[in-house]
Design a protein around this motif. Structure first.
Motif, PDB file in Angstrom:
ATOM      1  N   THR A 291       0.742  -1.074  -0.129  1.00 23.23           N
ATOM      2  CA  THR A 291       0.140  -0.443  -0.299  1.00 23.23           C
ATOM      3  C   THR A 291       0.400   0.966   0.125  1.00 23.23           C
ATOM      4  O   THR A 291       0.668   2.510  -0.831  1.00 23.23           O
ATOM      5  CB  THR A 291      -1.492  -0.280   1.189  1.00 23.23           C
ATOM      6  N   ALA A 292       1.871   0.806   0.885  1.00 23.82           N
ATOM      7  CA  ALA A 292       3.016   2.059   1.211  1.00 23.82           C
ATOM      8  C   ALA A 292       3.092   2.690  -0.983  1.00 23.82           C
ATOM      9  O   ALA A 292       3.541   4.114  -0.791  1.00 23.82           O
ATOM     10  CB  ALA A 292       3.879   2.271   1.699  1.00 23.82           C
ATOM     11  N   LYS A 293       4.030   2.262  -1.032  1.00 22.90           N
ATOM     12  CA  LYS A 293       4.782   2.112  -2.616  1.00 22.90           C
ATOM     13  C   LYS A 293       3.245   2.924  -3.252  1.00 22.90           C
ATOM     14  O   LYS A 293       3.838   3.561  -4.058  1.00 22.90           O
ATOM     15  CB  LYS A 293       5.224   0.524  -2.827  1.00 22.90           C
ATOM     16  N   LEU A 294       2.917   2.328  -3.783  1.00 22.73           N
ATOM     17  CA  LEU A 294       1.551   2.377  -4.393  1.00 22.73           C
ATOM     18  C   LEU A 294       1.304   4.436  -3.626  1.00 22.73           C
ATOM     19  O   LEU A 294       0.941   5.128  -5.313  1.00 22.73           O
ATOM     20  CB  LEU A 294      -0.243   2.193  -4.436  1.00 22.73           C
ATOM     21  N   VAL A 295       1.049   4.698  -2.428  1.00 21.25           N
ATOM     22  CA  VAL A 295       0.757   6.385  -2.002  1.00 21.25           C
ATOM     23  C   VAL A 295       1.793   6.848  -2.655  1.00 21.25           C
ATOM     24  O   VAL A 295       1.086   7.864  -2.700  1.00 21.25           O
ATOM     25  CB  VAL A 295       0.018   5.737  -0.904  1.00 21.25           C
ATOM     26  N   VAL A 296       3.121   6.439  -1.482  1.00 17.94           N
ATOM     27  CA  VAL A 296       4.132   7.648  -1.880  1.00 17.94           C
ATOM     28  C   VAL A 296       4.686   7.422  -3.725  1.00 17.94           C
ATOM     29  O   VAL A 296       5.129   9.095  -3.677  1.00 17.94           O
ATOM     30  CB  VAL A 296       5.175   6.602  -1.567  1.00 17.94           C
ATOM     31  N   ALA A 297       4.458   6.680  -4.112  1.00 20.15           N
ATOM     32  CA  ALA A 297       4.373   6.753  -6.269  1.00 20.15           C
ATOM     33  C   ALA A 297       4.016   8.233  -6.376  1.00 20.15           C
ATOM     34  O   ALA A 297       4.097   9.237  -7.326  1.00 20.15           O
ATOM     35  CB  ALA A 297       4.218   6.159  -6.728  1.00 20.15           C
ATOM     36  N   GLN A 298       2.820   7.758  -5.696  1.00 23.05           N
ATOM     37  CA  GLN A 298       1.737   9.234  -6.490  1.00 23.05           C
ATOM     38  C   GLN A 298       1.709  10.424  -5.521  1.00 23.05           C
ATOM     39  O   GLN A 298       1.597  11.732  -6.202  1.00 23.05           O
ATOM     40  CB  GLN A 298      -0.156   8.806  -6.217  1.00 23.05           C
ATOM     41  N   LEU A 299       2.028  10.747  -4.588  1.00 21.17           N
ATOM     42  CA  LEU A 299       2.417  12.174  -3.829  1.00 21.17           C
ATOM     43  C   LEU A 299       3.892  12.158  -4.356  1.00 21.17           C
ATOM     44  O   LEU A 299       3.383  13.678  -4.575  1.00 21.17           O
ATOM     45  CB  LEU A 299       2.470  11.184  -2.126  1.00 21.17           C
ATOM     46  N   LYS A 300       4.681  11.478  -4.788  1.00 23.37           N
ATOM     47  CA  LYS A 300       6.008  12.017  -5.105  1.00 23.37           C
ATOM     48  C   LYS A 300       5.134  12.921  -7.025  1.00 23.37           C
ATOM     49  O   LYS A 300       6.345  13.782  -7.159  1.00 23.37           O
ATOM     50  CB  LYS A 300       7.254  11.005  -4.980  1.00 23.37           C
ATOM     51  N   ASP A 301       4.420  12.190  -7.150  1.00 19.71           N
ATOM     52  CA  ASP A 301       4.632  12.203  -9.099  1.00 19.71           C
ATOM     53  C   ASP A 301       3.254  14.057  -8.557  1.00 19.71           C
ATOM     54  O   ASP A 301       4.041  14.682  -9.252  1.00 19.71           O
ATOM     55  CB  ASP A 301       4.387  11.209  -9.594  1.00 19.71           C
ATOM     56  N   LYS A 302       2.612  13.177  -7.636  1.00 22.62           N
ATOM     57  CA  LYS A 302       1.372  14.798  -8.157  1.00 22.62           C
ATOM     58  C   LYS A 302       1.364  15.553  -6.546  1.00 22.62           C
ATOM     59  O   LYS A 302       0.221  16.048  -6.925  1.00 22.62           O
ATOM     60  CB  LYS A 302      -0.039  13.994  -8.168  1.00 22.62           C
ATOM     61  N   GLY A 303       1.955  14.997  -5.759  1.00 28.23           N
ATOM     62  CA  GLY A 303       1.347  15.540  -4.477  1.00 28.23           C
ATOM     63  C   GLY A 303       0.681  14.693  -4.028  1.00 28.23           C
ATOM     64  O   GLY A 303       0.084  15.820  -2.558  1.00 28.23           O
ATOM     65  N   ALA A 304      -0.391  14.455  -4.443  1.00 23.13           N
ATOM     66  CA  ALA A 304      -2.320  13.883  -3.676  1.00 23.13           C
ATOM     67  C   ALA A 304      -2.212  12.382  -4.141  1.00 23.13           C
ATOM     68  O   ALA A 304      -1.413  11.880  -5.532  1.00 23.13           O
ATOM     69  CB  ALA A 304      -2.886  15.167  -4.458  1.00 23.13           C
ATOM     70  N   VAL A 305      -3.357  11.686  -3.945  1.00 24.57           N
ATOM     71  CA  VAL A 305      -3.323  10.267  -3.948  1.00 24.57           C
ATOM     72  C   VAL A 305      -4.495  10.692  -5.164  1.00 24.57           C
ATOM     73  O   VAL A 305      -6.022  11.225  -4.513  1.00 24.57           O
ATOM     74  CB  VAL A 305      -3.614   9.859  -3.246  1.00 24.57           C
ATOM     75  N   THR A 306      -5.142   9.753  -6.103  1.00 26.69           N
ATOM     76  CA  THR A 306      -6.296  10.114  -6.632  1.00 26.69           C
ATOM     77  C   THR A 306      -6.911   8.684  -6.798  1.00 26.69           C
ATOM     78  O   THR A 306      -5.539   7.964  -7.279  1.00 26.69           O
ATOM     79  CB  THR A 306      -6.619  10.714  -8.614  1.00 26.69           C
TER      80      THR A 306
END
Length: 515
Positions: A291-306
């Protein structure tokens, strides 16, 4: 006998433990004396106590976690934040309220357990503009300064400071947060040689060793060890609960810290404890690395999670529901109500459908459906296996984007005990009337006007004012319709029948026994 009888008291434990240690010491001394007295004896020689193979195996056994800790500890950081107390929405202030007296142990699951506060319920009132501080943990995941911690550690932070194992401190900025999973990504700028660790690609097994490193009670660099106690834990924290349970001691301040496997990879992020006392009792919960990997990747790219959005209200399929529908297993998620204009509604998904698989992978229950859909990108095409009227068909649809203000709701454990029973026959203890005859009930279905407190309907949680929309998949408009459908279900050999019931809170399905 007396020792065993008294060993449950704190005092007896303090007495018995030194006595046992002393006894072991006496035996050890006796063994040494015997060996020394008979060095050449075949009966009492050293080889009779430790076989060569056993000695070799003992020498090969790792003495502890020292090598692992020295490898990963430099990447673990203490996270200290400052926040303006005026912000009453702060997660830290919520934590302070959670610690007040009068709460049950389960109220104190301590999702936000990483902080220390001046004053409090038993202290002096705080000043309105006081800057309060909180402490948590985190860990670097890249050499250029990206680090992971909990959302509740940095939520609403005015400033963030991280301290490394060698005592060096840096100012960090918040890149992005995700309250739904309680994860946050922070960044220390200006360096490219930070020590870092990686997320594990393997799901840990129950019983595997786990080592936690963090900042409990402000004591940075603390290491504890234990095992993975369970997985897939749902503690009612959010719609995507899927925690790893560990027994490595974690306490206040461990929030956001890593839990490592024996290869030095992060298997989870420490985020919650069960604690009647506020301290560790050996039940901690970690956000899985997957779960953390998916969330962190989006936070790094977009600053938020969709997240992907299906647009349905669902509930678990109980054994009664499965029987009433003719399902072989109580698996999947039954659709209470597709939301107007949602991807599900556009694809033709209807109330009463059971979603059994997503992209060919079986779905266990409504929470697994919510988690699975949430991992998919908005706009992606998915195939849903849907069970309807005794047959399964596959529907293809494009997911929408989960609105920020909306949360995929999977009616889990708390609702399962409130199955709203059948209506329409005196045997079930219900009085009914056509909805059109009751003011404010609408024009569809039949309204429950009376409930026998000793009847099966009352035991299932049915309440006056509930509206029964259909029985056995067929719409009902009067008492006769209800009785007819119940009779048909019973004649066909079913032990229960499915009702669609609308209450003040929501529309849902309930399996009603026909006995």
């Amino acid at each position: 006998m007396n020792d065993r009888a008294n060993s449950d008291t704190p005092t007896s434990r303090k007495i018995l433990r030194p006595r046992r240690l002393a006894l072991l010491g006496t035996v050890a001394a006796l063994g040494v004396a015997v060996l020394a007295a008979s060095p050449g004896s075949s009966t009492f020689g050293p080889s009779s106590f430790i076989a060569p193979a056993q000695a070799a195996e003992s020498a090969a056994t790792p003495p502890g976690f020292g090598d692992l800790v020295s490898k990963v500890k430099p990447a673990v950081i203490s996270v200290r934040v400052r926040i303006d107390q005026d912000n009453d929405k702060s997660a830290m202030l919520q934590q302070n309220r959670m610690d007040q007296d009068g709460e049950t142990p389960f109220d104190q699951f301590s999702r936000q357990f990483g902080f220390r506060f001046p004053g409090g319920p038993n202290g002096m009132p705080r000043q309105r503009h006081q800057m309060i501080t909180g402490e948590g943990s985190g860990f670097f995941i890249s050499a250029d300064g990206y680090a992971v911690t909990n959302n509740h550690v940095v939520d609403q932070a005015a400033s963030v400071q991280v301290t490394m194992d060698d005592g060096t401190s840096y100012t960090a900025r918040v890149v992005g947060t995700d309250p739904k999973t309680d994860l946050a990504l922070i960044k220390v700028d200006g360096k490219t040689d930070f020590p870092f660790v990686k997320f594990s690609d393997q799901k840990p097994r129950i019983g595997d060793w786990v080592v936690a490193v963090g900042n409990p009670f402000g004591l940075g660099g603390t290491v504890t060890a234990g095992i993975v106690s369970a997985s897939g834990r749902d503690i009612g924290n959010g719609p995507y609960d899927d925690f790893i349970q560990i027994d490595a001691p974690i306490n206040k301040g461990n929030s956001g810290g890593p839990a490592f496997d024996m290869s030095g990879n992060v298997i989870g992020v420490n985020t919650a404890i069960f604690s009647p006392s506020g301290g560790s009792v050996g039940i901690g919960f970690d956000i899985p690395a997957s779960t953390a990997k998916l969330v962190v990747a989006q936070l790094k790219d977009k600053g938020a999670v969709t997240r992907g959005w299906l647009g349905v209200q669902v509930q678990p399929v109980t054994a009664d529901i499965a029987d009433s529908l003719g399902l072989k297993e109580a698996r999947g998620a039954i659709v209470d109500n597709p939301q107007d204009g949602s991807p599900a509604a556009k694809a033709g998904i209807a109330a009463g459908d059971v979603i059994t698989a997503v992209n060919g992978t079986a779905i266990k229950d409504s929470r697994e459906l919510a988690r699975t859909i949430a991992t998919l990108a908005p706009g992606s095409s998915v195939k849903l296996d849907v069970f309807r009227n005794g047959t399964t068909k596959t529907l293809t649809l494009a997911l929408g984007e989960l609105p920020n203000e909306r949360q995929a709701k999977a009616n889990g454990g708390a609702d399962q005990g409130r199955e709203q029973p059948s209506a329409g026959t005196p045997r079930l203890g219900l009085g009914l009337a056509p909805a059109g005859e009751v003011q404010g009930a609408g024009q569809k279905g039949v309204v429950v006007t009376e409930v026998d407190p000793q009847g099966p309907a009352a035991q299932r949680g049915i309440q006056t004012g509930d509206v029964i929309l259909n029985v056995g998949g067929k719409a009902v408009a009067n008492v006769g319709d209800v009785r007819s459908e119940l009779a048909e279900a019973k004649a066909s050999g079913k032990r229960s029948v499915l009702l669609q019931v609308r209450s003040a809170e929501a529309t849902r399905f309930v399996a009603v026994p026909l006995a």
